[in-house]
Design a protein around this motif. Structure first.
Motif, PDB file in Angstrom:
ATOM      1  N   LEU A  19     -71.141 -12.943 -26.689  1.00  0.00           N
ATOM      2  CA  LEU A  19     -69.824 -13.418 -27.976  1.00  0.00           C
ATOM      3  C   LEU A  19     -70.043 -14.687 -27.925  1.00  0.00           C
ATOM      4  CD1 LEU A  19     -66.896 -11.537 -26.178  1.00  0.00           C
ATOM      5  CD2 LEU A  19     -68.794 -10.335 -27.550  1.00  0.00           C
TER       6      LEU A  19
ATOM      7  N   TYR B 132     -65.402 -16.082 -30.644  1.00  0.00           N
ATOM      8  CA  TYR B 132     -64.302 -14.655 -30.471  1.00  0.00           C
ATOM      9  C   TYR B 132     -63.654 -15.029 -28.768  1.00  0.00           C
ATOM     10  CZ  TYR B 132     -64.158  -9.943 -29.747  1.00  0.00           C
ATOM     11  OH  TYR B 132     -63.514  -8.828 -29.632  1.00  0.00           O
ATOM     12  N   TYR B 133     -64.904 -15.415 -28.264  1.00  0.00           N
ATOM     13  CA  TYR B 133     -64.236 -15.607 -26.676  1.00  0.00           C
ATOM     14  C   TYR B 133     -63.130 -16.011 -26.313  1.00  0.00           C
ATOM     15  CZ  TYR B 133     -64.934 -15.738 -21.677  1.00  0.00           C
ATOM     16  OH  TYR B 133     -65.042 -15.835 -20.001  1.00  0.00           O
TER      17      TYR B 133
ATOM     18  N   HIS C 196     -60.349 -15.148 -27.424  1.00  0.00           N
ATOM     19  CA  HIS C 196     -59.455 -13.590 -27.088  1.00  0.00           C
ATOM     20  C   HIS C 196     -59.199 -14.096 -25.214  1.00  0.00           C
ATOM     21  CE1 HIS C 196     -59.957 -10.267 -29.563  1.00  0.00           C
ATOM     22  NE2 HIS C 196     -60.936 -10.779 -29.947  1.00  0.00           N
TER      23      HIS C 196
ATOM     24  N   TYR D 246     -64.477  -9.412 -23.243  1.00  0.00           N
ATOM     25  CA  TYR D 246     -66.318  -8.302 -24.208  1.00  0.00           C
ATOM     26  C   TYR D 246     -64.851  -6.835 -23.455  1.00  0.00           C
ATOM     27  CZ  TYR D 246     -68.608 -12.409 -22.022  1.00  0.00           C
ATOM     28  OH  TYR D 246     -69.088 -13.059 -22.136  1.00  0.00           O
TER      29      TYR D 246
ATOM     30  N   ARG E  90     -62.147  -6.423 -24.776  1.00  0.00           N
ATOM     31  CA  ARG E  90     -61.576  -6.437 -26.531  1.00  0.00           C
ATOM     32  C   ARG E  90     -62.441  -6.137 -26.972  1.00  0.00           C
ATOM     33  NH1 ARG E  90     -56.782  -5.188 -27.323  1.00  0.00           N
ATOM     34  NH2 ARG E  90     -56.055  -6.382 -29.813  1.00  0.00           N
ATOM     35  N   PHE E  91     -64.253  -6.771 -27.019  1.00  0.00           N
ATOM     36  CA  PHE E  91     -64.917  -6.593 -27.802  1.00  0.00           C
ATOM     37  C   PHE E  91     -65.005  -5.165 -28.121  1.00  0.00           C
ATOM     38  CE2 PHE E  91     -69.363  -5.983 -28.067  1.00  0.00           C
ATOM     39  CZ  PHE E  91     -70.324  -6.038 -28.936  1.00  0.00           C
TER      40      PHE E  91
ATOM     41  N   GLU F 266     -62.459  -3.286 -30.155  1.00  0.00           N
ATOM     42  CA  GLU F 266     -62.600  -3.536 -31.419  1.00  0.00           C
ATOM     43  C   GLU F 266     -63.348  -3.133 -32.282  1.00  0.00           C
ATOM     44  OE1 GLU F 266     -62.280  -7.507 -31.814  1.00  0.00           O
ATOM     45  OE2 GLU F 266     -60.057  -7.416 -31.564  1.00  0.00           O
ATOM     46  N   SER F 267     -64.793  -3.242 -31.795  1.00  0.00           N
ATOM     47  CA  SER F 267     -65.801  -1.877 -31.878  1.00  0.00           C
ATOM     48  C   SER F 267     -65.714  -0.379 -32.021  1.00  0.00           C
ATOM     49  CB  SER F 267     -67.439  -2.102 -30.497  1.00  0.00           C
ATOM     50  OG  SER F 267     -67.706  -3.071 -31.124  1.00  0.00           O
TER      51      SER F 267
ATOM     52  N   GLY G  43     -69.136  -3.669 -22.458  1.00  0.00           N
ATOM     53  CA  GLY G  43     -69.300  -4.436 -23.966  1.00  0.00           C
ATOM     54  C   GLY G  43     -70.689  -4.933 -22.978  1.00  0.00           C
TER      55      GLY G  43
ATOM     56  N   LEU H   5     -74.021  -5.115 -24.788  1.00  0.00           N
ATOM     57  CA  LEU H   5     -74.401  -6.961 -25.782  1.00  0.00           C
ATOM     58  C   LEU H   5     -76.157  -7.329 -24.801  1.00  0.00           C
ATOM     59  CD1 LEU H   5     -71.199  -8.919 -24.829  1.00  0.00           C
ATOM     60  CD2 LEU H   5     -72.556  -8.809 -27.863  1.00  0.00           C
TER      61      LEU H   5
END
Length: 125
Positions: A12, A16-17, A20, A61, A63-64, A67-68, A108, A112
């Motif tokens: 990330l 972004y990291y 969040h 992660y 939240r990633f 959101e994805s 996540g 990644l």
């Protein structure tokens, strides 16, 4: 192992990291304020506190992943809704992602890792 950590945990962007992570700190404070101490003895509930600390670092992660999935489902559509309702739903999803970060974040991290492995192969060829 170091390669996995670099690709997954470093996957990330820093902004972004951190964004969040800071929202996660607010949720962490909410849970601490709600009570991590034993009601009668006043001692800290170490297992719950440990889970909260782990969730704090995994929340970005989780939240990633959330959101994805939402981006995939809704695409580039724009919805108009009551702002209060949107904020309530957003707060609810943030608390859910935080609460289940231990289970959601590994998805996540694995994504990644494979994404950055693929990008590395494309870059090297």
């Amino acid at each position: 192992m170091a390669n996995f950590i670099r690709k997954a945990f470093g996957g990330l962007s820093l902004s972004y990291y951190l964004r969040h992570f800071l929202f996660g700190l607010l949720i962490f404070a909410l849970f601490i304020f709600a009570g991590v101490k034993h009601p009668k003895t006043g001692e800290w509930n170490i297992p719950v506190l440990t889970i909260l600390i782990i969730s704090q670092f995994l929340y970005p992660y989780a939240r990633f992943v959330y959101e994805s999935i939402i981006d995939y489902i809704f695409g580039n559509n724009v919805f108009f809704a009551n702002a209060i309702l949107v904020l309530i739903v957003k707060l609810f999803t943030m608390i859910l992602c935080y609460s289940f970060a231990i289970f959601i974040a590994p998805i996540g991290l694995i994504y990644l890792y494979f994404y950055h492995t693929k990008q590395e192969k494309l870059h090297n060829s």
